[in-house]
Scaffold this active site. Structure first.
Site, PDB file in Angstrom:
ATOM      1  CE1 TYR A 141      -3.899   2.653   0.605  1.00 56.72           C
ATOM      2  CE2 TYR A 141      -2.242   3.290   2.586  1.00 56.72           C
ATOM      3  CZ  TYR A 141      -3.248   3.492   1.765  1.00 56.72           C
ATOM      4  OH  TYR A 141      -4.248   4.678   1.729  1.00 56.72           O
ATOM      5  CG  ASP A 236       5.962   3.865   0.566  1.00 56.45           C
ATOM      6  OD1 ASP A 236       6.156   4.458   1.595  1.00 56.45           O
ATOM      7  OD2 ASP A 236       4.620   3.707   0.334  1.00 56.45           O
ATOM      8  CE  LYS A 264       1.455   5.238   8.404  1.00 58.71           C
ATOM      9  NZ  LYS A 264       1.683   4.445   7.124  1.00 58.71           N
TER      10      LYS A 264
HETATM   11  C1  LIG Z   1       0.727   4.759   5.666  1.00 53.88           C
HETATM   12  C2  LIG Z   1       1.575   4.631   4.531  1.00 53.88           C
HETATM   13  C3  LIG Z   1       1.176   5.367   3.442  1.00 53.88           C
HETATM   14  C4  LIG Z   1       0.200   6.458   3.320  1.00 53.88           C
HETATM   15  O1  LIG Z   1       0.396   7.583   4.305  1.00 53.88           O
HETATM   16  P1  LIG Z   1      -0.638   8.535   4.619  1.00 53.88           P
HETATM   17  O2  LIG Z   1       0.106   9.627   5.432  1.00 53.88           O
HETATM   18  O3  LIG Z   1      -1.806   7.729   5.361  1.00 53.88           O
HETATM   19  O4  LIG Z   1      -1.301   9.032   3.433  1.00 53.88           O
HETATM   20  C5  LIG Z   1       1.913   5.090   2.213  1.00 53.88           C
HETATM   21  N1  LIG Z   1       2.943   3.972   2.145  1.00 53.88           N
HETATM   22  C6  LIG Z   1       3.022   3.253   3.262  1.00 53.88           C
HETATM   23  C7  LIG Z   1       4.212   2.271   3.019  1.00 53.88           C
HETATM   24  C8  LIG Z   1       2.408   3.601   4.358  1.00 53.88           C
HETATM   25  O5  LIG Z   1       2.494   2.751   5.448  1.00 53.88           O
END
Ligand SMILES: *Cc1c(COP(=O)(O)O)cnc(C)c1O
Length: 425
Positions: A141, A236, A264
């Site tokens: 994701y 990512d 995060k």
């Molecule tokens: C949480 C997450 C996202 C999206 O981040 P948001 O701040 O919720 O838009 C993208 N990539 C990864 C790997 C994530 O865990």
């Protein structure tokens, strides 16, 4: 007010009652806890129930709720003004704090969410390579932008259909999907489309199909294939950055991706995320180059203040990740042992402060494996743990988080609750 009433009221005015779908508890049943406040490892809901919080806002809170240093820094920033839409010194400070750890990243740009970070990274990769297709992995994701919101369908080697209404087929078609930890599925797509692929985007430590570790050889091969085909590799690390280790996956596998996204932990619980790369790539961003990207609240002073403290604290404490990993190990090993005693199909894993578990006996290496988890058992386990004051992610396909305010006593308490929960399965 009860959670039930609060959810009913929210339901009338907010779509689905929540501002992000997984919060609705749809896959475990019941209504979500409405949180009144958090402190350290704990949260309290509006009914006064107290929980050990293994969600930690889905990752950002490495130091738990209301960490003194983060609160202090935010208060100080708050008094000076919450937003200017003009540069502040705090942005360069956080930029340096992040970049100085990564020899392969020269420049960074801050945004407000992980979705923005990956969306911008994809645009950057397309602009840099002047190619259109991207390759992602089933079960990974990367936020909810159109190009990245495509389902895997039958997995490797297929064009994809959108996994959401409103995503154009035309857009989804440009996204190829391969199978995680399966380099053959990547090779096949490159053989067919090699010269059209702008980038490969991957969670080097996958946390959004439950926790699934990317294998070293798979990730190394991925780097090689991208180089050979002049496609960019995007790691990512929105979740794994400053979580799996201080340096995220890079601290573990030493693999240098072309573009890295963060989120995060980098905002310490406030809205901040970022993408970074070598200068040659970053310098094609507007205003220097032709790839447009912008944000009214990007690099927000409050978020920067929280991020600076969060990253500085993590860097200073040389034992931090070892300590968190020890707790994660104690928890996951404990869970696995208890499940085995009861004959419950179960497998678990951890890396740094991240942990995951599935209700299946077989090891989980990709999304298809993860789908074999018994979701009914998961839902029952989750409900029962919640009743005993243990707040776990309300979906099988999420990762759990240890924060610095947790200790062995809390893990023991969690395992005692789990012993009772497993008995009900
Ligand atoms: C949480 C997450 C996202 C999206 O981040 P948001 O701040 O919720 O838009 C993208 N990539 C990864 C790997 C994530 O865990």
């Amino acid at each position: 007010m009860t959670n039930k009433v609060a959810f009913k009221e929210a339901f009338n005015v907010i779509a689905g009652g929540v501002n992000s779908p997984v919060r609705a508890f749809a896959s475990v049943g019941g209504e979500p806890c409405f949180i009144a406040q958090g402190k350290g490892a704990y949260i309290k809901d509006i009914e006064g129930n107290k929980y050990i919080d293994f969600v930690q806002s889905w990752g950002p809170l490495l130091f738990g709720h209301c960490d003194k240093d983060i609160v202090k820094a935010c208060k100080k920033a708050l008094k000076k003004g919450t937003s200017f839409g003009a540069p502040t010194l705090s942005e360069s400070k956080l930029a340096k704090l992040v970049l100085e750890n990564f020899p392969h990243l020269d420049k960074i740009r801050f945004v407000s969410s992980g979705t923005e970070a990956t969306m911008s990274a994809i645009r950057l990769a397309r602009g840099f390579t002047k190619r259109e297709k991207i390759l992602k992995f089933e079960g990974c994701y990367h936020g909810h932008s159109d190009s990245l919101l495509v389902s895997a369908g039958s997995g490797a080697a297929t064009f994809n259909t959108p996994s959401s209404l409103g995503v154009l087929n035309e857009v989804a078609k440009q996204t190829l999907v391969a199978r995680y930890n399966d380099i053959q599925s990547v090779k096949e797509l490159f053989e067919k489309h090699g010269e059209e692929i702008a980038c490969v985007i991957v969670e080097p430590i996958a946390g959004n199909m439950g926790l699934v570790l990317g294998e070293q050889e798979f990730l190394e091969e991925l780097t090689r294939i991208c180089k050979q085909n002049k496609a960019l590799l995007i790691f990512d690390e929105v979740m794994s950055g400053f979580r799996a280790s201080f340096l995220g996956s890079f601290g573990i596998n030493k693999i240098e991706a072309d573009i890295v996204t963060f989120g995060k932990v980098i905002g310490g619980g406030l809205p901040a995320a970022a993408f970074a790369a070598r200068a040659e790539i970053m310098d094609i961003l507007s205003p220097l180059g032709g790839v447009y990207q912008a944000g009214t609240l990007s690099g927000n002073p409050l978020a920067m203040a929280a991020g600076i403290v969060s990253i500085s604290k993590a860097k200073k404490d040389k034992e931090l990740y070892k300590r968190l990993a020890r707790l994660a190990k104690m928890l996951t090993q404990g869970l696995s042992e208890l499940a085995e005693e009861r004959g419950v199909p179960f497998t678990s894993t951890f890396v740094g402060s991240m942990f995951g578990y599935f209700f299946t006996e077989n090891p989980v290496k990709n999304y298809q494996d993860a789908l074999k988890s018994d979701l009914k058992l998961f839902a029952k386990f989750h409900q029962n743990m919640l009743k005993q004051g243990i707040y776990l992610a309300p979906s099988q396909f999420e990762t759990g988080f240890i924060c610095d305010k947790m200790d062995e006593k809390m893990i023991i308490k969690t395992l005692e609750a789990a012993r009772k929960s497993f008995k009900t399965l």
